[in-house]
Design a protein around this motif. Structure first.
Motif, PDB file in Angstrom:
ATOM      1  N   ASN A 106       0.820  -1.212   0.000  1.00 55.38           N
ATOM      2  CA  ASN A 106       0.000   0.000   0.000  1.00 55.38           C
ATOM      3  C   ASN A 106       0.851   1.259   0.000  1.00 55.38           C
ATOM      4  O   ASN A 106       0.428   2.295  -0.513  1.00 55.38           O
ATOM      5  CB  ASN A 106      -0.960  -0.003   1.183  1.00 55.38           C
ATOM      6  CG  ASN A 106      -2.141  -0.904   0.949  1.00 55.38           C
ATOM      7  OD1 ASN A 106      -2.516  -1.163  -0.187  1.00 55.38           O
ATOM      8  ND2 ASN A 106      -2.733  -1.395   2.010  1.00 55.38           N
ATOM      9  N   TRP A 107       2.046   1.196   0.560  1.00 58.11           N
ATOM     10  CA  TRP A 107       2.949   2.348   0.462  1.00 58.11           C
ATOM     11  C   TRP A 107       3.292   2.620  -0.995  1.00 58.11           C
ATOM     12  O   TRP A 107       3.489   3.765  -1.390  1.00 58.11           O
ATOM     13  CB  TRP A 107       4.229   2.123   1.282  1.00 58.11           C
ATOM     14  CG  TRP A 107       4.062   2.432   2.726  1.00 58.11           C
ATOM     15  CD1 TRP A 107       4.076   1.535   3.756  1.00 58.11           C
ATOM     16  CD2 TRP A 107       3.863   3.722   3.318  1.00 58.11           C
ATOM     17  NE1 TRP A 107       3.879   2.204   4.944  1.00 58.11           N
ATOM     18  CE2 TRP A 107       3.758   3.532   4.702  1.00 58.11           C
ATOM     19  CE3 TRP A 107       3.758   5.014   2.804  1.00 58.11           C
ATOM     20  CZ2 TRP A 107       3.546   4.592   5.583  1.00 58.11           C
ATOM     21  CZ3 TRP A 107       3.554   6.060   3.686  1.00 58.11           C
ATOM     22  CH2 TRP A 107       3.450   5.856   5.057  1.00 58.11           C
ATOM     23  N   THR A 160       1.249   2.250  -3.530  1.00 55.48           N
ATOM     24  CA  THR A 160       0.097   2.976  -4.061  1.00 55.48           C
ATOM     25  C   THR A 160       0.134   4.432  -3.604  1.00 55.48           C
ATOM     26  O   THR A 160      -0.095   5.346  -4.399  1.00 55.48           O
ATOM     27  CB  THR A 160      -1.210   2.293  -3.602  1.00 55.48           C
ATOM     28  OG1 THR A 160      -1.190   0.939  -4.016  1.00 55.48           O
ATOM     29  CG2 THR A 160      -2.423   2.984  -4.188  1.00 55.48           C
ATOM     30  N   ALA A 161       0.414   4.661  -2.333  1.00 60.63           N
ATOM     31  CA  ALA A 161       0.468   6.026  -1.803  1.00 60.63           C
ATOM     32  C   ALA A 161       1.606   6.827  -2.433  1.00 60.63           C
ATOM     33  O   ALA A 161       1.449   8.015  -2.739  1.00 60.63           O
ATOM     34  CB  ALA A 161       0.640   5.988  -0.286  1.00 60.63           C
ATOM     35  N   VAL A 165       3.086   6.290  -5.466  1.00 60.34           N
ATOM     36  CA  VAL A 165       2.756   6.576  -6.864  1.00 60.34           C
ATOM     37  C   VAL A 165       1.732   7.702  -6.941  1.00 60.34           C
ATOM     38  O   VAL A 165       1.851   8.623  -7.765  1.00 60.34           O
ATOM     39  CB  VAL A 165       2.234   5.301  -7.571  1.00 60.34           C
ATOM     40  CG1 VAL A 165       1.597   5.624  -8.905  1.00 60.34           C
ATOM     41  CG2 VAL A 165       3.368   4.302  -7.753  1.00 60.34           C
ATOM     42  N   ASN A 166       0.730   7.669  -6.063  1.00 62.41           N
ATOM     43  CA  ASN A 166      -0.283   8.716  -6.045  1.00 62.41           C
ATOM     44  C   ASN A 166       0.328  10.072  -5.690  1.00 62.41           C
ATOM     45  O   ASN A 166       0.024  11.084  -6.327  1.00 62.41           O
ATOM     46  CB  ASN A 166      -1.392   8.369  -5.050  1.00 62.41           C
ATOM     47  CG  ASN A 166      -2.502   9.380  -5.075  1.00 62.41           C
ATOM     48  OD1 ASN A 166      -3.167   9.539  -6.085  1.00 62.41           O
ATOM     49  ND2 ASN A 166      -2.698  10.075  -3.975  1.00 62.41           N
ATOM     50  N   CYS A 169       6.817  -2.922  -5.123  1.00 59.36           N
ATOM     51  CA  CYS A 169       5.801  -2.062  -4.503  1.00 59.36           C
ATOM     52  C   CYS A 169       5.391  -0.937  -5.450  1.00 59.36           C
ATOM     53  O   CYS A 169       4.200  -0.613  -5.558  1.00 59.36           O
ATOM     54  CB  CYS A 169       6.319  -1.463  -3.199  1.00 59.36           C
ATOM     55  SG  CYS A 169       6.445  -2.636  -1.845  1.00 59.36           S
ATOM     56  N   TYR A 223       3.263  -2.374  -8.128  1.00 56.62           N
ATOM     57  CA  TYR A 223       1.929  -2.598  -7.576  1.00 56.62           C
ATOM     58  C   TYR A 223       1.151  -1.284  -7.496  1.00 56.62           C
ATOM     59  O   TYR A 223      -0.033  -1.239  -7.833  1.00 56.62           O
ATOM     60  CB  TYR A 223       2.032  -3.228  -6.180  1.00 56.62           C
ATOM     61  CG  TYR A 223       0.715  -3.278  -5.454  1.00 56.62           C
ATOM     62  CD1 TYR A 223      -0.208  -4.285  -5.711  1.00 56.62           C
ATOM     63  CD2 TYR A 223       0.386  -2.320  -4.506  1.00 56.62           C
ATOM     64  CE1 TYR A 223      -1.422  -4.328  -5.058  1.00 56.62           C
ATOM     65  CE2 TYR A 223      -0.828  -2.348  -3.850  1.00 56.62           C
ATOM     66  CZ  TYR A 223      -1.726  -3.353  -4.127  1.00 56.62           C
ATOM     67  OH  TYR A 223      -2.928  -3.384  -3.477  1.00 56.62           O
ATOM     68  N   GLY A 224       1.809  -0.215  -7.068  1.00 59.51           N
ATOM     69  CA  GLY A 224       1.147   1.088  -6.981  1.00 59.51           C
ATOM     70  C   GLY A 224       0.687   1.588  -8.330  1.00 59.51           C
ATOM     71  O   GLY A 224      -0.436   2.087  -8.478  1.00 59.51           O
ATOM     72  N   ALA A 282      -2.202  -0.689  -9.504  1.00 61.90           N
ATOM     73  CA  ALA A 282      -3.427  -0.370  -8.763  1.00 61.90           C
ATOM     74  C   ALA A 282      -4.092   0.876  -9.329  1.00 61.90           C
ATOM     75  O   ALA A 282      -5.315   0.918  -9.487  1.00 61.90           O
ATOM     76  CB  ALA A 282      -3.113  -0.184  -7.278  1.00 61.90           C
ATOM     77  N   HIS A 283      -3.303   1.887  -9.664  1.00 57.34           N
ATOM     78  CA  HIS A 283      -3.870   3.108 -10.240  1.00 57.34           C
ATOM     79  C   HIS A 283      -4.461   2.852 -11.626  1.00 57.34           C
ATOM     80  O   HIS A 283      -5.529   3.365 -11.953  1.00 57.34           O
ATOM     81  CB  HIS A 283      -2.816   4.222 -10.286  1.00 57.34           C
ATOM     82  CG  HIS A 283      -2.714   4.955  -8.998  1.00 57.34           C
ATOM     83  ND1 HIS A 283      -1.974   4.483  -7.948  1.00 57.34           N
ATOM     84  CD2 HIS A 283      -3.277   6.120  -8.591  1.00 57.34           C
ATOM     85  CE1 HIS A 283      -2.076   5.321  -6.939  1.00 57.34           C
ATOM     86  NE2 HIS A 283      -2.872   6.326  -7.305  1.00 57.34           N
ATOM     87  N   MET A 288      -7.730   0.985 -10.986  1.00 54.99           N
ATOM     88  CA  MET A 288      -8.757   1.849 -10.394  1.00 54.99           C
ATOM     89  C   MET A 288      -9.289   2.870 -11.394  1.00 54.99           C
ATOM     90  O   MET A 288     -10.497   3.121 -11.448  1.00 54.99           O
ATOM     91  CB  MET A 288      -8.216   2.537  -9.146  1.00 54.99           C
ATOM     92  CG  MET A 288      -8.082   1.598  -7.964  1.00 54.99           C
ATOM     93  SD  MET A 288      -7.582   2.412  -6.446  1.00 54.99           S
ATOM     94  CE  MET A 288      -5.817   2.536  -6.673  1.00 54.99           C
TER      95      MET A 288
END
Length: 102
Positions: free
Chosen positions: A24-25, A27-28, A30-31, A75, A78-79, A82-83, A86
């Protein structure tokens, strides 16, 4: 806040929860980079979330790199994935709802 709290709790629980929190880090991070910091740099304008991203991105990089460069790359992949998923789901739902101005 909830996303960050979830990552901290997952880290504290350990085991497979720890890896879920570390992913999840990604994802955060990359965001924060792609959704807030980079657009601010390119547009030279403030955007909501950029101040929080200046804290979240270095923390994410710190936590992910503690497991090694390969894990950091996984990671971040994955981020990004995930984006992509989504956004694809979100845009598809908007089209199905009849939003034609995309």
């Amino acid at each position: 806040v909830g996303f960050s709290l979830t990552m901290v709790i997952a880290h504290q629980l350990g085991g497979s929860y720890k890896f879920a929190g570390l992913f999840n880090w990604g994802t955060a991070t990359v965001n924060g980079l792609g959704g807030h910091i980079l657009p601010m740099i390119l547009s030279q304008e403030y955007n909501p979330g950029v101040v929080q991203s200046f804290f979240m991105v270095p923390l994410g990089i710190y936590f992910m790199t503690r497991q090694g460069c390969k894990f950091f790359a996984l990671c971040m992949f994955y981020g990004a994935l995930a984006h992509i998923i989504m956004f694809a789901i979100g845009i598809n739902l908007l089209y199905r709802a009849g939003a034609s101005d995309l």
